[in-house]
Design a protein around this motif. Structure first.
Motif, PDB file in Angstrom:
ATOM      1  N   VAL A 198      -5.442  10.635   2.506  1.00 24.51           N
ATOM      2  CA  VAL A 198      -4.382   9.622   2.485  1.00 24.51           C
ATOM      3  C   VAL A 198      -4.065   9.281   1.030  1.00 24.51           C
ATOM      4  O   VAL A 198      -2.902   9.286   0.607  1.00 24.51           O
ATOM      5  CB  VAL A 198      -4.806   8.342   3.243  1.00 24.51           C
ATOM      6  N   SER A 199      -5.091   9.030   0.255  1.00 30.48           N
ATOM      7  CA  SER A 199      -4.921   8.575  -1.125  1.00 30.48           C
ATOM      8  C   SER A 199      -4.237   9.599  -2.020  1.00 30.48           C
ATOM      9  O   SER A 199      -3.391   9.239  -2.854  1.00 30.48           O
ATOM     10  CB  SER A 199      -6.288   8.209  -1.722  1.00 30.48           C
ATOM     11  N   ILE A 200      -4.586  10.876  -1.861  1.00 28.52           N
ATOM     12  CA  ILE A 200      -3.999  11.893  -2.735  1.00 28.52           C
ATOM     13  C   ILE A 200      -2.512  12.057  -2.491  1.00 28.52           C
ATOM     14  O   ILE A 200      -1.750  12.418  -3.389  1.00 28.52           O
ATOM     15  CB  ILE A 200      -4.725  13.252  -2.581  1.00 28.52           C
ATOM     16  N   PHE A 237       1.414   9.993  -4.992  1.00 25.66           N
ATOM     17  CA  PHE A 237       2.621  10.618  -5.541  1.00 25.66           C
ATOM     18  C   PHE A 237       3.903  10.162  -4.844  1.00 25.66           C
ATOM     19  O   PHE A 237       4.987  10.638  -5.179  1.00 25.66           O
ATOM     20  CB  PHE A 237       2.498  12.142  -5.453  1.00 25.66           C
ATOM     21  N   MET A 238       3.787   9.245  -3.888  1.00 22.99           N
ATOM     22  CA  MET A 238       4.977   8.759  -3.203  1.00 22.99           C
ATOM     23  C   MET A 238       5.793   7.832  -4.100  1.00 22.99           C
ATOM     24  O   MET A 238       5.232   6.998  -4.815  1.00 22.99           O
ATOM     25  CB  MET A 238       4.584   8.045  -1.905  1.00 22.99           C
ATOM     26  N   LYS A 239       7.105   7.975  -4.043  1.00 18.95           N
ATOM     27  CA  LYS A 239       7.999   7.109  -4.824  1.00 18.95           C
ATOM     28  C   LYS A 239       8.210   5.772  -4.117  1.00 18.95           C
ATOM     29  O   LYS A 239       8.418   4.752  -4.778  1.00 18.95           O
ATOM     30  CB  LYS A 239       9.346   7.801  -5.023  1.00 18.95           C
ATOM     31  N   THR A 253       5.716   1.533   0.907  1.00 13.76           N
ATOM     32  CA  THR A 253       5.148   2.315   2.011  1.00 13.76           C
ATOM     33  C   THR A 253       3.772   2.854   1.639  1.00 13.76           C
ATOM     34  O   THR A 253       2.832   2.799   2.434  1.00 13.76           O
ATOM     35  CB  THR A 253       6.075   3.483   2.377  1.00 13.76           C
ATOM     36  N   ALA A 254       3.661   3.362   0.421  1.00 11.62           N
ATOM     37  CA  ALA A 254       2.391   3.916  -0.050  1.00 11.62           C
ATOM     38  C   ALA A 254       1.294   2.856  -0.056  1.00 11.62           C
ATOM     39  O   ALA A 254       0.166   3.095   0.392  1.00 11.62           O
ATOM     40  CB  ALA A 254       2.570   4.508  -1.446  1.00 11.62           C
ATOM     41  N   GLN A 255       1.620   1.679  -0.562  1.00 13.34           N
ATOM     42  CA  GLN A 255       0.632   0.605  -0.623  1.00 13.34           C
ATOM     43  C   GLN A 255       0.223   0.125   0.758  1.00 13.34           C
ATOM     44  O   GLN A 255      -0.944  -0.221   0.988  1.00 13.34           O
ATOM     45  CB  GLN A 255       1.197  -0.551  -1.461  1.00 13.34           C
ATOM     46  N   GLN A 256       1.166   0.127   1.699  1.00 10.07           N
ATOM     47  CA  GLN A 256       0.838  -0.251   3.066  1.00 10.07           C
ATOM     48  C   GLN A 256      -0.134   0.749   3.684  1.00 10.07           C
ATOM     49  O   GLN A 256      -1.115   0.368   4.332  1.00 10.07           O
ATOM     50  CB  GLN A 256       2.117  -0.337   3.908  1.00 10.07           C
TER      51      GLN A 256
END
Length: 208
Positions: free
Chosen positions: A165-167, A171-173, A177-180
């Protein structure tokens, strides 16, 4: 498909430089092994007079674990399926602004998909660890060590999937969403890690 490979063939594929299977598939397969050990504990408990009072509960848990084993195998193959287009997306041209924008959009789509599969592995692992907690209390005492081995596999599946999940979220912009996703993964890992460590310690004490 990973489910169709022999153990030696899977390990050969895993050890190669090919992009799949990788850590995500290995984590999901570890989860499948963990629940399979739980099934074994139940099968060694069923039909024994000493455990007649938990017979019905064990039957229900067995059905749940059988379903989870299939789901872990499905997720192992799904991990490979969603990673292939992500790996291809990294190779898209980005020489012009238009190409760069297109590449970022494609990457974002596939990074999200590649994050959701390991998160599903984590969710399955936590649910399976909860069942192992029951087996540690109510399963056959002759198979209590197998509960410890099984929960160890599930712990590895849980924390291994968190790495995947973390990797991808890294790299998500779309940072919200990434932090959630990262927060959800953290909560699952803390819950599952704590319970699995408690179960393992309880099993270890029972073996002394």
């Amino acid at each position: 498909m990973i489910r169709d490979l022999t153990v030696s063939a899977f390990l050969e594929e895993l050890s190669s430089k090919r992009p799949t299977p990788g850590g995500g598939g290995a984590a999901a397969l570890g989860g499948a092994q963990g629940v399979a050990l739980g099934e074994m504990v139940i099968n060694l408990t069923l039909g024994k007079k000493k455990y007649a009072d938990v017979e019905e509960e064990m039957q229900l848990l067995l059905v749940k674990l059988e379903g989870m084993r299939e789901e872990f195998l499905r997720l192992a193959d799904e991990d490979a399926r969603v990673f292939a287009p992500l790996a291809a997306a990294y190779g898209l041209p980005s020489g012009t602004e238009e190409e760069k924008k297109h590449k970022e959009e494609v990457l974002e789509t596939h990074l999200l998909a590649a994050s959701l599969v390991p998160k599903a592995v984590m969710e399955q692992a936590v649910e399976a660890i909860k069942i192992m907690d029951i087996l540690a209390h109510k399963g056959s005492r002759l198979a209590v060590s197998d509960v410890g081995v099984g929960v160890s596999f599930l712990r590895s599946a849980l924390l291994g999937a968190k790495m995947n999940v973390s990797i991808n979220t890294k790299f998500m912009k779309q940072r919200e969403t990434a932090q959630q996703l990262d927060q959800e993964a953290y909560m699952l890992s803390e819950m599952g890690r704590k319970l699995s460590d408690e179960i393992y310690a309880r099993v270890e004490a029972a073996l002394k």
